[in-house]
Enzyme design. Structure first.
Site, PDB file in Angstrom:
ATOM      1  N   ASN A  86       0.824  -1.145  -0.002  1.00  9.79           N
ATOM      2  CA  ASN A  86      -0.022   0.041   0.071  1.00  9.79           C
ATOM      3  C   ASN A  86       1.105   1.297  -0.120  1.00  9.79           C
ATOM      4  OD1 ASN A  86      -2.542   1.495   0.462  1.00  9.79           O
ATOM      5  ND2 ASN A  86      -2.080   1.875   2.317  1.00  9.79           N
ATOM      6  N   GLU A  87       0.734   2.237  -1.090  1.00  5.63           N
ATOM      7  CA  GLU A  87       1.372   3.466  -1.019  1.00  5.63           C
ATOM      8  C   GLU A  87       3.013   2.974  -0.969  1.00  5.63           C
ATOM      9  OE1 GLU A  87      -0.271   5.992   1.760  1.00  5.63           O
ATOM     10  OE2 GLU A  87      -2.287   6.198   0.724  1.00  5.63           O
ATOM     11  N   PRO A  88       3.373   2.243  -1.874  1.00  9.11           N
ATOM     12  CA  PRO A  88       4.896   1.844  -1.743  1.00  9.11           C
ATOM     13  C   PRO A  88       5.831   3.044  -2.084  1.00  9.11           C
ATOM     14  CG  PRO A  88       3.809   1.111  -3.905  1.00  9.11           C
ATOM     15  CD  PRO A  88       2.754   1.693  -3.262  1.00  9.11           C
ATOM     16  N   ALA A 125      -1.939   0.392  -4.454  1.00  7.65           N
ATOM     17  CA  ALA A 125      -2.439   1.936  -4.281  1.00  7.65           C
ATOM     18  C   ALA A 125      -1.338   3.015  -3.944  1.00  7.65           C
ATOM     19  CB  ALA A 125      -3.639   2.005  -3.165  1.00  7.65           C
TER      20      ALA A 125
END
Length: 471
Positions: A86-88, A125
């Site tokens: 998530n949001e890497p 995301a």
């Protein structure tokens, strides 16, 4: 991320009653997923970053997918998306970016295909800080330090026909860009606009969306599908975070989405969004702000906070209330100011301890309870600690500074909440109590019943015995 959790079957009923077609699960559980079998609700599940970092090889990924994807799908659960991390590439709250996300996406894709699950799309995301900080959408581009990583990701998404997912938090964006709060809403009450060539932007959503479109175009992937993975409005813990503004925001958002007008750079498009979040989370990390714990459309007990119509028919009514939740007894913990009046320093030590172990975000500046006097402020902190520890008597001691009362200490502007009852876990004949709905054993396959049902059954048994005695 909460001490109070609704029973999974209750959540399924709640979604069906409100006509909500899809749900995103950040932490899939073998106890939660089966509740969605044959429900017609589409799910997105996440393989979290901290789990990925512990995987040693592709077999670990394969085993995880077999347990949390393949098995539920075989049992009738409709899983449509697998989010890998998530949001890497965000730097807002992480010390390092998750640069290996494309590798893990590829491994997950291969595993899904081997399990004959090619219909499940794989993506991740992103937070809006992947974009350069610009004032006009046409200037939009990806941050220089992640451009190569982003190109590799976009190539993967195109090859696998998967969407690009962006998380948009309007209340955060206008604050960080020092824009007026009315620029977040869709009702055009704001006089603030941004002109970009022939296009005019009158809200932060279309401005941010088209900034991403420009970045995708410059990267060579102008037609990539976009999904908004998170969007919403908090109801407390921050200035302008309240139910009235949340209702205003979502009402305008849903009207806008229904018109399918798209954005200036992508006109006449349907835009899919996931609204954050179903309920409040009193254990959410708050480094962005106290409002992070108050995204919920629902309170912890499953009661709605404001009007929102998921059918998109623009009805001015509240969503249905969760059925089957049972609150704990009407008991609150208060600060005993009559006995220890004047000992403020010692009281504050207990207040600080209570807040460090519970949720005092409603006491923050701009929040609902920020105007309490010293006595009520201490009482609120004591009560939150007491409630979040399942009303255990010793959690309202505070060396004699606290006492339990059945009189609701809530004020006209500040609500002193009560926890919902925990659920019973029946494990091989032994009854355990999982505090506030938490399941304590991963290896078991328990039946989960609300205590309210157990109490109802007990009442029925008592009535039956009384009838037998009567006759």
């Amino acid at each position: 991320m909460a001490t109070q959790k609704l029973v999974p079957s209750m959540v399924v009923d709640l979604l069906l009653q409100n006509g909500i077609p899809e749900l995103k699960l950040f932490s899939p559980s073998q106890y939660v997923l089966p509740a969605f079998a044959n429900s017609s609700i589409g799910l997105s599940v996440m393989f979290q970053e901290h789990q990925l970092r512990w995987t040693n090889n592709s077999k670990d990924i394969h085993d995880w997918i077999e347990k949390y994807i393949k098995k539920p799908v075989d049992e009738g659960v409709d899983i449509r998306y697998l989010y890998v991390g998530n949001e890497p590439f965000s730097r807002k709250y992480k010390k390092r970016t998750f640069d290996d996300v494309v590798y893990y996406l590829g491994e997950a894709r291969k595993s899904l295909d081997r399990h004959n699950l090619s219909h499940i799309k794989t993506t991740t995301a992103h937070f809006t800080d992947i974009l350069t900080n610009v004032t006009k959408p046409s200037e939009g581009d990806f941050r220089e330090d992640i451009k190569e990583l982003m190109i590799n990701l976009l190539k993967f998404l195109k090859e696998t026909n998967s969407p690009f997912v962006i998380n948009i938090f309007p209340i955060y964006l206008v604050a960080s860009k020092e824009m007026p709060v009315d620029f977040t809403f869709f009702d055009e009450h704001s006089n603030y606009t941004i002109k970009d060539g022939p296009h005019i932007y009158n809200n932060i959503f279309t401005l941010t969306y088209d900034t991403l479109v420009s970045a995708l175009t410059k990267a060579g992937y102008p037609d990539t599908d976009i999904i908004v993975g998170q969007i919403g409005w908090p109801t407390d813990g921050y200035q302008n975070a309240n139910p009235k503004n949340a209702e205003r925001y979502h009402r305008g958002l849903l009207r806008y989405l229904k018109r399918n007008e798209g954005t200036p750079l992508r006109p006449n498009r349907t835009i899919d969004v996931y609204i954050t979040a179903l309920s409040d989370e009193n254990r959410m990390i708050i480094q962005w702000g106290e409002y992070q714990r108050h995204w919920g459309i629902y309170r912890h007990d499953g009661s709605p906070k404001y009007k929102i119509d998921f059918s998109m028919k623009d009805r001015h009514s509240e969503p249905t209330t969760a059925k089957g939740t049972v609150k704990m007894p009407n008991r609150w913990c208060r600060y005993n100011d009559n006995i220890f009046n004047g000992s403020r320093e010692k009281v504050m030590e207990h207040v600080n301890h209570a807040c460090s172990k519970s949720d005092c975000t409603l006491l923050s500046p701009g929040a609902t309870c920020d105007n309490l006097n010293f006595t009520w402020n201490a009482s609120f902190a004591f009560n939150m600690y007491f409630q979040m520890n399942s009303q255990k008597i010793n959690y309202c001691d505070f060396n004699g500074y606290g006492y339990i009362t059945t009189n609701d200490p809530s004020t006209p502007t500040c609500r002193f909440p009560i926890e919902i009852l925990s659920v019973e876990v029946i494990d091989n004949g032994a009854i355990q109590v999982a505090s506030s709905g938490e399941i304590s054993k991963e290896h078991t396959n328990p039946s989960i019943l609300p205590i309210g049902l157990a109490l109802s059954a007990l009442v029925c048994i008592i009535l039956l015995l009384c009838l037998l005695m009567w006759f």
